[in-house]
Design a protein around this motif. Structure first.
Motif, short mmCIF file in Angstrom:
data_model
loop_
_atom_site.label_atom_id
_atom_site.label_comp_id
_atom_site.label_asym_id
_atom_site.label_seq_id
_atom_site.Cartn_x
_atom_site.Cartn_y
_atom_site.Cartn_z
N VAL A 14 0.81 -1.21 0.00
CA VAL A 14 0.00 0.00 0.00
C VAL A 14 0.85 1.26 0.00
O VAL A 14 0.51 2.24 -0.65
N ASP A 205 -5.09 7.59 -0.58
CA ASP A 205 -5.42 6.82 0.62
C ASP A 205 -6.65 7.41 1.29
O ASP A 205 -6.64 8.58 1.68
N PRO A 207 -9.44 6.82 4.28
CA PRO A 207 -10.05 6.14 5.43
C PRO A 207 -11.51 6.57 5.64
O PRO A 207 -12.06 6.29 6.70
N HIS A 255 -7.09 3.51 -2.20
CA HIS A 255 -7.03 2.53 -1.11
C HIS A 255 -8.14 2.83 -0.12
O HIS A 255 -8.20 3.93 0.45
N CYS A 257 -9.47 2.24 3.37
CA CYS A 257 -8.82 1.87 4.62
C CYS A 257 -9.81 1.89 5.78
O CYS A 257 -10.66 2.78 5.85
N ASN A 260 -5.68 2.56 10.71
CA ASN A 260 -4.41 1.86 10.88
C ASN A 260 -3.50 2.67 11.80
O ASN A 260 -2.35 2.91 11.49
N HIS A 265 -7.71 -0.36 14.40
CA HIS A 265 -8.68 -0.01 13.36
C HIS A 265 -9.76 0.89 13.97
O HIS A 265 -9.90 0.99 15.18
N TYR A 288 -7.39 -0.67 -4.04
CA TYR A 288 -6.71 -1.45 -3.01
C TYR A 288 -7.73 -1.70 -1.90
O TYR A 288 -8.22 -0.74 -1.28
N GLU A 290 -9.18 -3.99 1.59
CA GLU A 290 -8.75 -4.73 2.78
C GLU A 290 -9.61 -5.96 2.98
O GLU A 290 -10.84 -5.86 3.11
N GLN A 361 -2.92 -5.53 3.66
CA GLN A 361 -4.19 -4.81 3.61
C GLN A 361 -4.00 -3.31 3.77
O GLN A 361 -4.84 -2.52 3.33
N CYS A 362 -2.93 -2.89 4.39
CA CYS A 362 -2.67 -1.46 4.60
C CYS A 362 -1.18 -1.26 4.69
O CYS A 362 -0.39 -2.21 4.51
N SER A 366 1.28 3.95 9.13
CA SER A 366 0.53 5.15 8.74
C SER A 366 0.98 6.36 9.54
O SER A 366 0.76 7.50 9.13
#
Length: 396
Positions: A14, A205, A207, A255, A257, A260, A265, A288, A290, A361-362, A366
């Motif tokens: 990632v 990226d 989240p 990605h 997310c 992370n 999480h 991407y 997870e 997965q990540c 981060s």
């Protein structure tokens, strides 16, 4: 995948990597004001050289700098753009409580947090990651520059914290579309300059989208007077204004997310609630995703994946050092392919395999402090990704 059709290129990651001890220690000194930025940069340069060498040796592509020049994954965008104001102590009441970690902070009695507020017209008056890309490109042969990747945080990063009412000055931007339109101009200018330097892979990226996978989060949004369907469409549009008009040979990835922060999480739930709208309507080339544990749900949402998209399956976790079983990884990939072919948009198994790759997965870090793994754990994970990809695609 867009970078190459060789089996080794089915092994991806990632973006972020654990800071090696020398860099970890130096960053600690920098964060406490005990060394200069120049002192830090020298150690970063050496660490990035080693990280590139590791990825080349393992056949991991695209290649990143490990995000070694960042304290947190989202640095280098909002703190660089004109019109953005750093706020070291914004009241926690001005953050959206439906975001899980904000709710946890509020429950714990946290009164404020640092953030960025849009107080003026957004302009990209200087590059964001151009200098970082130039250094990265200097470490590989000219023919490998096309295999490098720059990661960038989503345009929704601060909006998801503060919402449509408290992200920007209403005398500057009257609505979300105007705000994200100017952000899009800045992102597209950055992507163009990177492209002109040879960059062919950019990853956003995000989240934010996975919050909409959680019924708990969307119920809290409604309770607070926010329509999650409208907000999801707002964030889809925000990505699209950043990625439009890109060159045909520039691979834009997204990605998705679930959080992370040092291995923690922030949300749960599979992609089902968002899959149709996100996979079909977001203008990127690669997703991407997870899929490292039961919290992430099953592969059924992949039936909505258009046949034109690449998918990188995040089957290997970065949240602990235990290694996954290769046979189980092979089985899981086969299960994903079956969904995409038998229930989904793809015509044949062979075609599905041509659109797939695997990865952790990540990222592994981060934030600069990293996840609860060692450097040896990280190398073992990356070796597992490369080994599994080679075995699966050479036998396919």
């Amino acid at each position: 995948m867009s970078t190459s059709s060789s089996p080794s290129c089915r092994a991806s990651h990632v973006g972020s990597l654990l800071r090696p001890k020398a860099l970890f220690d130096q960053r600690g000194l920098f964060e406490t004001g005990q060394c200069s930025l120049n002192d830090l940069r020298e150690v970063e340069d050496a660490a990035i050289r080693d990280a590139v060498g590791l990825q080349l040796a393992l056949g991991i592509k695209p290649i990143t700098d490990g995000e070694f020049r960042r304290g947190m994954f989202f640095e280098g965008v909002f703190d660089v753009l004109e019109g953005m104001q750093f706020m070291p102590e914004r009241p926690i009441s001005e953050f959206k409580e439906y975001i899980p970690h904000i709710g946890m902070m509020k429950s714990a009695g946290v009164l404020s947090d640092k953030t960025i507020f849009c107080s003026g017209k957004i302009r990209r008056t200087r590059p964001l990651y151009v200098e970082q890309f130039k250094y990265l490109a200097s470490l590989v042969e000219p023919e490998d520059v096309k295999n490098l990747k720059i990661t960038v945080c989503s345009p929704s990063w601060f909006h998801q914290r503060h919402g449509s009412d408290m992200t920007y000055d209403r005398s500057v931007y009257q609505d979300d579309d105007a705000y994200f339109d100017d952000l899009g101009i800045a992102y597209r200018a950055e992507f163009k300059e990177l492209y002109d330097l040879g960059c062919r892979n950019v990853q956003i990226d995000d989240p934010t989208f996975c919050f909409f996978c959680s019924g708990v989060v969307t119920a809290k949004m409604r309770e607070m007077g926010v329509n999650p369907d409208v907000l999801l469409d707002t964030y889809i549009r925000a990505i699209n204004v950043c990625t439009r008009d890109r060159p045909a040979d520039m691979n834009l990835a997204l990605h998705l997310c679930r959080g992370n922060f040092m291995g923690a999480h922030f949300c749960e739930g599979d992609y089902e609630p968002i899959a149709s709208r996100v996979f079909k309507n977001i203008d990127v080339d690669t997703f991407y995703l997870e899929f490292d544990n039961t919290r992430s749900g099953g592969f059924a949402p992949l039936r909505f994946m258009p046949e034109t998209k690449n998918v990188v399956l995040g089957l290997i976790t970065t949240k602990h050092g235990d290694l996954e079983d290769v046979d189980l990884l092979r089985t899981r990939l086969r299960d994903a392919v079956n969904v995409m072919v038998e229930d989904g948009q793809l015509k044949t198994v062979e075609y599905a395999m041509s659109r797939l790759a695997i990865s952790p997965q990540c990222g592994f870090a981060s934030v600069w402090q990293g996840n609860p793994l060692t450097e040896e754990d990280q190398r073992n994970k990356l070796e597992l990704v490369a080994k599994t990809a080679k075995e699966i695609w050479e036998s396919a």
